[in-house]
Structure formats: C-alpha cells, structure tokens
Design a protein around this motif. Structure first.
Motif, mmCIF file in Angstrom:
data_model
loop_
_atom_site.group_PDB
_atom_site.id
_atom_site.type_symbol
_atom_site.label_atom_id
_atom_site.label_comp_id
_atom_site.label_asym_id
_atom_site.label_seq_id
_atom_site.Cartn_x
_atom_site.Cartn_y
_atom_site.Cartn_z
ATOM 1 N N GLU A 233 0.824 -1.208 0.000
ATOM 2 C CA GLU A 233 0.000 0.000 0.000
ATOM 3 C C GLU A 233 0.863 1.266 0.000
ATOM 4 N N GLY B 98 0.250 1.629 -3.723
ATOM 5 C CA GLY B 98 -1.171 1.959 -3.606
ATOM 6 C C GLY B 98 -1.536 3.192 -4.417
ATOM 7 N N GLY B 99 -2.555 3.062 -5.263
ATOM 8 C CA GLY B 99 -3.015 4.165 -6.100
ATOM 9 C C GLY B 99 -2.337 4.270 -7.451
ATOM 10 N N GLU C 81 -4.348 -1.328 -12.001
ATOM 11 C CA GLU C 81 -4.570 -0.584 -10.756
ATOM 12 C C GLU C 81 -3.921 -1.339 -9.606
ATOM 13 N N TYR C 82 -3.157 -0.636 -8.827
ATOM 14 C CA TYR C 82 -2.425 -1.245 -7.717
ATOM 15 C C TYR C 82 -3.108 -0.881 -6.400
ATOM 16 N N ASP C 83 -4.150 -1.630 -6.087
ATOM 17 C CA ASP C 83 -4.928 -1.419 -4.867
ATOM 18 C C ASP C 83 -5.282 -2.770 -4.266
ATOM 19 N N HIS C 84 -5.488 -2.782 -2.971
ATOM 20 C CA HIS C 84 -6.122 -3.931 -2.340
ATOM 21 C C HIS C 84 -7.348 -3.405 -1.610
ATOM 22 N N TRP D 83 -5.103 -8.410 -5.083
ATOM 23 C CA TRP D 83 -5.090 -6.971 -5.335
ATOM 24 C C TRP D 83 -5.817 -6.732 -6.651
ATOM 25 N N THR D 84 -6.080 -5.483 -6.996
ATOM 26 C CA THR D 84 -6.919 -5.191 -8.157
ATOM 27 C C THR D 84 -6.281 -5.667 -9.442
#
Length: 113
Positions: free
Chosen positions: A11, A15-16, A39-42, A62-63
């Motif tokens: 994150e 993240g984002g 997209e790099y999010d969980h 993750w996304t």
C-alpha cells in the motif's frame, strides 16, 4: 505478521498507482491496438488472503489488470506476483516481483507502436 507487513508495504509503495499498457498486432496488413488498465490497490480489511502450504507464507489479492477474468492477481509474502488459474486454485507465480511486472509492462507498451 509477515502478511500485514507485506500488505502495508504494498500500500505504501504502490497503492493508487494507475497506468495503461498498450499492445498491438497486425492481421492481414492492418495494425490493431488495445490498451488495458492496471490498478495497484487492495481492499483494505476486506482483502482476501490465503496461507500457501506448498511454498510457505501467505498470498493476498489486489486489483491488478482491469479486465473480466476468471483468475485473481495475487502477491506472495516472498514478494513474487502470481495468479490462480480459476479463482480457486493455489498460487501460481508469474514474475519475481512487482517491479519486474511494471518493467515488463513498460517494455510491452514501448514496443506497441
């Protein structure tokens, strides 16, 4: 604890992060191009995670690539990036790290034109 550290590190570092990867191909002399978003999010506390009995450690989802697909994008606590084949099978590594994945996307995009 190892899983929490990896989640927090993911994150903080990625993240984002958002980008598109272009791909192109030629069929009968006509060039075609497509772009897919990453997209790099969980999902925070709702992020699914599993123990890995074969390799040890944990992996979490993750996304990843924004397409409809039967598999998930996963990160192992050893730092590798992987997937599962059908959304329910075990962890299948595909690249040694997120940085390797990003570099491969950059190379793919750079040769798309």
């Amino acid at each position: 604890m190892e899983l929490i550290i990896r989640l927090e590190g993911f994150e903080q570092r990625f993240g984002g992060l958002r980008y598109e990867v272009r791909r192109s191909w030629v069929v009968n002399g006509d060039r075609h191009e497509t772009a897919r978003g990453w997209e790099y999010d969980h999902l925070g506390v709702k992020t699914a995670a599993w123990q890995d009995p074969r390799r040890g450690g944990w992996y979490f989802e993750w996304t990843g690539e924004r397409v409809s697909k039967p598999c998930r994008d996963l990160i192992h606590t050893d730092g590798s990036v992987g997937t599962d084949v059908d959304g329910g099978s075990g962890y299948l590594p595909i690249t040694p790290s997120i940085l390797h994945l990003i570099e491969s996307h950059a190379l793919t995009d750079s040769v798309a034109t």
